[in-house]
Design a protein around this motif. Structure first.
Motif, PDB file in Angstrom:
ATOM      1  N   TYR A  60       0.786  -1.227   0.000  1.00  0.00           N
ATOM      2  CA  TYR A  60       0.000   0.000   0.000  1.00  0.00           C
ATOM      3  C   TYR A  60       0.822   1.282   0.000  1.00  0.00           C
ATOM      4  O   TYR A  60       0.272   2.370   0.115  1.00  0.00           O
ATOM      5  N   THR A  61       2.133   1.188  -0.115  1.00  0.00           N
ATOM      6  CA  THR A  61       2.932   2.406  -0.223  1.00  0.00           C
ATOM      7  C   THR A  61       3.568   2.467  -1.596  1.00  0.00           C
ATOM      8  O   THR A  61       3.920   1.443  -2.191  1.00  0.00           O
ATOM      9  N   ASP A  62       3.712   3.675  -2.073  1.00  0.00           N
ATOM     10  CA  ASP A  62       4.304   3.894  -3.389  1.00  0.00           C
ATOM     11  C   ASP A  62       5.797   4.148  -3.201  1.00  0.00           C
ATOM     12  O   ASP A  62       6.188   5.136  -2.564  1.00  0.00           O
ATOM     13  N   PRO A  63       6.662   3.300  -3.743  1.00  0.00           N
ATOM     14  CA  PRO A  63       8.108   3.477  -3.556  1.00  0.00           C
ATOM     15  C   PRO A  63       8.616   4.807  -4.110  1.00  0.00           C
ATOM     16  O   PRO A  63       9.495   5.442  -3.521  1.00  0.00           O
ATOM     17  N   THR A  64       8.074   5.244  -5.237  1.00  0.00           N
ATOM     18  CA  THR A  64       8.543   6.515  -5.797  1.00  0.00           C
ATOM     19  C   THR A  64       8.146   7.667  -4.895  1.00  0.00           C
ATOM     20  O   THR A  64       8.889   8.643  -4.771  1.00  0.00           O
ATOM     21  N   ASP A  65       6.979   7.554  -4.261  1.00  0.00           N
ATOM     22  CA  ASP A  65       6.541   8.598  -3.332  1.00  0.00           C
ATOM     23  C   ASP A  65       7.501   8.673  -2.133  1.00  0.00           C
ATOM     24  O   ASP A  65       7.911   9.764  -1.732  1.00  0.00           O
ATOM     25  N   GLU A  66       7.869   7.525  -1.600  1.00  0.00           N
ATOM     26  CA  GLU A  66       8.816   7.502  -0.479  1.00  0.00           C
ATOM     27  C   GLU A  66      10.167   8.065  -0.914  1.00  0.00           C
ATOM     28  O   GLU A  66      10.810   8.810  -0.174  1.00  0.00           O
ATOM     29  N   PHE A  67      10.608   7.720  -2.105  1.00  0.00           N
ATOM     30  CA  PHE A  67      11.879   8.221  -2.624  1.00  0.00           C
ATOM     31  C   PHE A  67      11.825   9.739  -2.778  1.00  0.00           C
ATOM     32  O   PHE A  67      12.765  10.445  -2.399  1.00  0.00           O
ATOM     33  N   ASN A  68      10.710  10.244  -3.321  1.00  0.00           N
ATOM     34  CA  ASN A  68      10.551  11.692  -3.486  1.00  0.00           C
ATOM     35  C   ASN A  68      10.554  12.407  -2.138  1.00  0.00           C
ATOM     36  O   ASN A  68      11.137  13.488  -2.001  1.00  0.00           O
ATOM     37  N   LYS A  69       9.894  11.810  -1.150  1.00  0.00           N
ATOM     38  CA  LYS A  69       9.890  12.407   0.193  1.00  0.00           C
ATOM     39  C   LYS A  69      11.302  12.459   0.767  1.00  0.00           C
ATOM     40  O   LYS A  69      11.707  13.453   1.385  1.00  0.00           O
ATOM     41  N   THR A  70      12.062  11.406   0.542  1.00  0.00           N
ATOM     42  CA  THR A  70      13.435  11.360   1.043  1.00  0.00           C
ATOM     43  C   THR A  70      14.291  12.429   0.373  1.00  0.00           C
ATOM     44  O   THR A  70      15.064  13.128   1.030  1.00  0.00           O
ATOM     45  N   ILE A  71      14.145  12.576  -0.932  1.00  0.00           N
ATOM     46  CA  ILE A  71      14.899  13.607  -1.654  1.00  0.00           C
ATOM     47  C   ILE A  71      14.512  14.989  -1.150  1.00  0.00           C
ATOM     48  O   ILE A  71      15.374  15.848  -0.927  1.00  0.00           O
ATOM     49  N   LYS A  72      13.212  15.212  -0.969  1.00  0.00           N
ATOM     50  CA  LYS A  72      12.733  16.513  -0.500  1.00  0.00           C
ATOM     51  C   LYS A  72      13.329  16.835   0.868  1.00  0.00           C
ATOM     52  O   LYS A  72      13.786  17.952   1.120  1.00  0.00           O
ATOM     53  N   ARG A  73      13.335  15.844   1.772  1.00  0.00           N
ATOM     54  CA  ARG A  73      13.899  16.073   3.108  1.00  0.00           C
ATOM     55  C   ARG A  73      15.400  16.348   3.041  1.00  0.00           C
ATOM     56  O   ARG A  73      15.915  17.171   3.793  1.00  0.00           O
ATOM     57  N   THR A  74      16.092  15.676   2.126  1.00  0.00           N
ATOM     58  CA  THR A  74      17.533  15.903   1.968  1.00  0.00           C
ATOM     59  C   THR A  74      17.792  17.321   1.485  1.00  0.00           C
ATOM     60  O   THR A  74      18.688  18.010   1.984  1.00  0.00           O
ATOM     61  N   VAL A  75      17.011  17.775   0.516  1.00  0.00           N
ATOM     62  CA  VAL A  75      17.158  19.138  -0.005  1.00  0.00           C
ATOM     63  C   VAL A  75      16.842  20.154   1.094  1.00  0.00           C
ATOM     64  O   VAL A  75      17.541  21.166   1.243  1.00  0.00           O
ATOM     65  N   GLN A  76      15.795  19.870   1.883  1.00  0.00           N
ATOM     66  CA  GLN A  76      15.460  20.773   2.989  1.00  0.00           C
ATOM     67  C   GLN A  76      16.605  20.837   3.992  1.00  0.00           C
ATOM     68  O   GLN A  76      16.946  21.917   4.479  1.00  0.00           O
ATOM     69  N   ALA A  77      17.186  19.700   4.293  1.00  0.00           N
ATOM     70  CA  ALA A  77      18.304  19.683   5.237  1.00  0.00           C
ATOM     71  C   ALA A  77      19.471  20.482   4.669  1.00  0.00           C
ATOM     72  O   ALA A  77      20.144  21.222   5.391  1.00  0.00           O
ATOM     73  N   ASP A  78      19.703  20.352   3.358  1.00  0.00           N
ATOM     74  CA  ASP A  78      20.766  21.115   2.708  1.00  0.00           C
ATOM     75  C   ASP A  78      20.522  22.614   2.839  1.00  0.00           C
ATOM     76  O   ASP A  78      21.447  23.384   3.139  1.00  0.00           O
ATOM     77  N   SER A  79      19.283  23.034   2.607  1.00  0.00           N
ATOM     78  CA  SER A  79      18.983  24.467   2.705  1.00  0.00           C
ATOM     79  C   SER A  79      19.100  24.949   4.148  1.00  0.00           C
ATOM     80  O   SER A  79      19.542  26.072   4.402  1.00  0.00           O
ATOM     81  N   HIS A  80      18.710  24.089   5.108  1.00  0.00           N
ATOM     82  CA  HIS A  80      18.873  24.475   6.517  1.00  0.00           C
ATOM     83  C   HIS A  80      20.354  24.640   6.866  1.00  0.00           C
ATOM     84  O   HIS A  80      20.730  25.574   7.591  1.00  0.00           O
TER      85      HIS A  80
END
Length: 123
Positions: A60-80
């Protein structure tokens, strides 16, 4: 010579003390084996439950969605990290300016004290 192992009277039992002791040890071994088997069965059941849970999560989880969330969090951490670095640089610059002003003020105060001594003025 006295016997070290007591023999029960016929009214109590037809078995000797030694055979009774060996029966108790067999009983304990059987209980241990049963508890060991029960423990293994429970462990297998737990593993089955966890595997079912993981299968449902994967289903019931979409792997690409999880991957996108991980990338988004990494980019956010980079900006922080970038923002924190900029803030630290600004703070460091402000502190350097304050130290320079403090040095200037101390130099000015020293100059005033020297002028006061030269003029022989008292407070």
């Amino acid at each position: 010579m006295k016997r070290l192992t007591p023999t029960p009277s016929p009214s109590v039992s037809n078995l000797s003390f030694r055979s009774n002791a060996s029966r108790n040890s067999n009983y304990e071994e059987n209980q241990f084996a049963a508890s060991k088997e029960e423990c293994h069965a429970r462990a297998e059941l737990t593993i089955d439950y966890w595997s079912e849970c993981l299968k449902m999560m994967l289903k019931y989880t979409d792997p690409t969605d999880e991957f996108n969330k991980t990338i988004k969090r990494t980019v956010q951490a980079d900006s922080h990290v970038k923002n924190t670095k900029q803030a630290l640089e600004k703070t460091s610059n402000a502190l350097d300016q304050l130290l320079e002003r403090k040095q200037d003020m101390l130099a000015t105060t020293k100059t005033f004290e020297e002028i006061q001594e030269l003029l022989d003025l008292t407070q």
